[in-house]
Design an enzyme around this catalytic site. Structure first.
Site, short mmCIF file in Angstrom:
data_model
loop_
_atom_site.label_atom_id
_atom_site.label_comp_id
_atom_site.label_asym_id
_atom_site.label_seq_id
_atom_site.Cartn_x
_atom_site.Cartn_y
_atom_site.Cartn_z
N CYS A 355 0.82 -1.23 0.00
CA CYS A 355 0.00 0.00 0.00
C CYS A 355 0.84 1.27 0.00
CB CYS A 355 -0.90 0.04 1.23
SG CYS A 355 -1.86 -1.42 1.53
O1 KQY Z 1 -4.38 -0.28 2.14
C1 KQY Z 1 -4.20 0.75 1.57
N1 KQY Z 1 -3.95 0.74 0.28
C2 KQY Z 1 -4.32 2.05 2.23
C3 KQY Z 1 -4.74 1.97 3.63
C4 KQY Z 1 -5.21 3.32 4.07
C5 KQY Z 1 -5.52 3.37 5.49
C6 KQY Z 1 -5.74 4.77 5.94
N2 KQY Z 1 -5.80 4.85 7.37
#
Ligand code: KQY
Length: 364
Positions: A355
């Site tokens: 992420c």
């Molecule tokens: O998992 C993701 N691609 C982003 C997670 C975002 C979490 C924000 N608190």
């Protein structure tokens, strides 16, 4: 940089697989005090570990806010390029462009971003700085940019094999906070036209308690054409069991864009990872409310790895299954070194190594 209003696939562009050769990787230096405990110091150390490994085999570009430039520069190696750019948080997978290629040049796609659900069930407001990053990054890379801002999509909600197949989850792409006026068929059409896809495999769900509405990149990922890893538990009392089983049933009963059956490799999950009181104490409130509650289960999964040119960077949680995850991925990626990085301080923010990264495909 040109802003383009055509569809990438009509121009001969498609999204390559993450396991294809990269020019580099985009990341964002963490700073948000309601996402990252105690002023993001521990998160910065974990991000720096990830960056150092990736930078051994591809260019890493880190976006840092004006106030954070000195911190990033002092914690990162010289071969990492730092560019000053404002952001709301640090999830490059979701706010950087999705890159497409025609085999000789790359272009970026600028999707709409609304913090994983906008005013319906998004995670913060405002998100305008994040939403401007894809276009600014195309500019700084001198890549033409497709304007797709009328369609809400995060990079973490799609995985492709680069050969016409895309994986996603219904829980995320059909959620009411993203594109409520589009039908499933219209969303399919959009993904096919923008990413050069012929077949979409829809899993129903992702990882339990995943606040992104269950992004695909935490539950299932391509390791090669026709092969995926799936986050798995044998514990039938865990709510994740039924979720992973439903994904397995779908994957075992479908074929990819080339008509191949999908070979599914189970990647065991760690035991539930829950946030502690001390960690919660280090997080600022958001609009007067805590962002996490002590004991809350975090969406931990080894599937949230990043495939760099010469390595695979896999989250570790101090769990008995850490080594097994590395062993399985080492078998599946025989030409890359699988490197484990303690990722609890990234997980507290709500995502993991995949992420916080966005690959830039190779270009001449
Ligand atoms: O998992 C993701 N691609 C982003 C997670 C975002 C979490 C924000 N608190």
């Amino acid at each position: 940089m040109k802003i383009l209003h055509s569809e990438p696939s009509c121009d001969g562009f498609r999204m390559p697989a993450e396991f294809s050769r990269h020019y580099g990787c985009i990341m964002i230096w963490p700073h948000r005090r309601d996402s990252w405990q105690y002023g993001a110091y521990e998160a910065r150390k974990a991000f720096a570990e990830v960056i150092k490994v990736i930078a051994k085999s591809e260019k890493v570009i880190v976006c840092a806010r004006y106030d954070d430039y000195d911190s990033a520069r002092s914690m990162l190696p010289d071969n990492v390029r730092i560019i000053e750019m404002e952001s709301d948080d640090s999830w490059a997978r979701d706010v950087a462009p999705t890159f497409v290629t025609n085999g000789s040049v790359i272009r970026g796609i600028d999707w709409g971003f609304n913090a994983w659900g906008g005013l319906k069930d998004g995670l913060y407001f405002p998100w305008d700085k994040d939403n401007k990053m894809a276009r600014k990054l195309c500019d700084s890379l001198d890549a033409d940019c497709y304007d797709q801002r009328d369609f809400i999509l995060e990079g973490g909600s799609i995985h492709t094999d680069g050969e016409g197949t895309l994986l996603t989850t219904e829980a995320c792409l059909l959620s009411k906070g993203r594109n409520p006026d589009l039908s499933k068929e219209e969303i399919e059409e959009k993904l096919k036209k923008t990413l050069g896809i012929q077949k979409i495999i829809w899993l129903k769900c992702g990882i339990y308690n995943d606040e992104t509405n269950e992004h695909i990149d935490n539950i299932c990922a391509f390791t090669a054409p026709g092969e995926v890893v799936l986050a798995w538990t044998d514990d039938t009392d865990d709510p994740q069991y039924a979720m992973s089983k439903s994904c397995l049933d779908i994957l075992e009963n479908t074929t990819d864009a080339k008509g191949r059956p999908i070979k599914v490799h189970k990647l065991p999950l760690p035991k539930p990872v829950c946030i502690t009181q001390k960690e919660c104490d280090g997080l600022d409130d958001l609009n007067g409310e805590p962002t996490r509650i002590p004991g809350e289960r975090l969406a931990a999964s080894y599937v949230n790895f990043y495939i760099a040119n010469h390595s695979v960077i896999c989250p570790q949680f101090g769990d008995d299954n850490d080594q097994q995850a590395i062993a399985i991925l080492s078998r599946l990626f025989p030409d890359r070194e699988v490197v484990g990085i303690q990722a609890r301080d990234i997980l507290i923010g709500g995502g993991n190594i995949h992420c916080i990264t966005q690959q830039i495909p190779f270009f001449d």
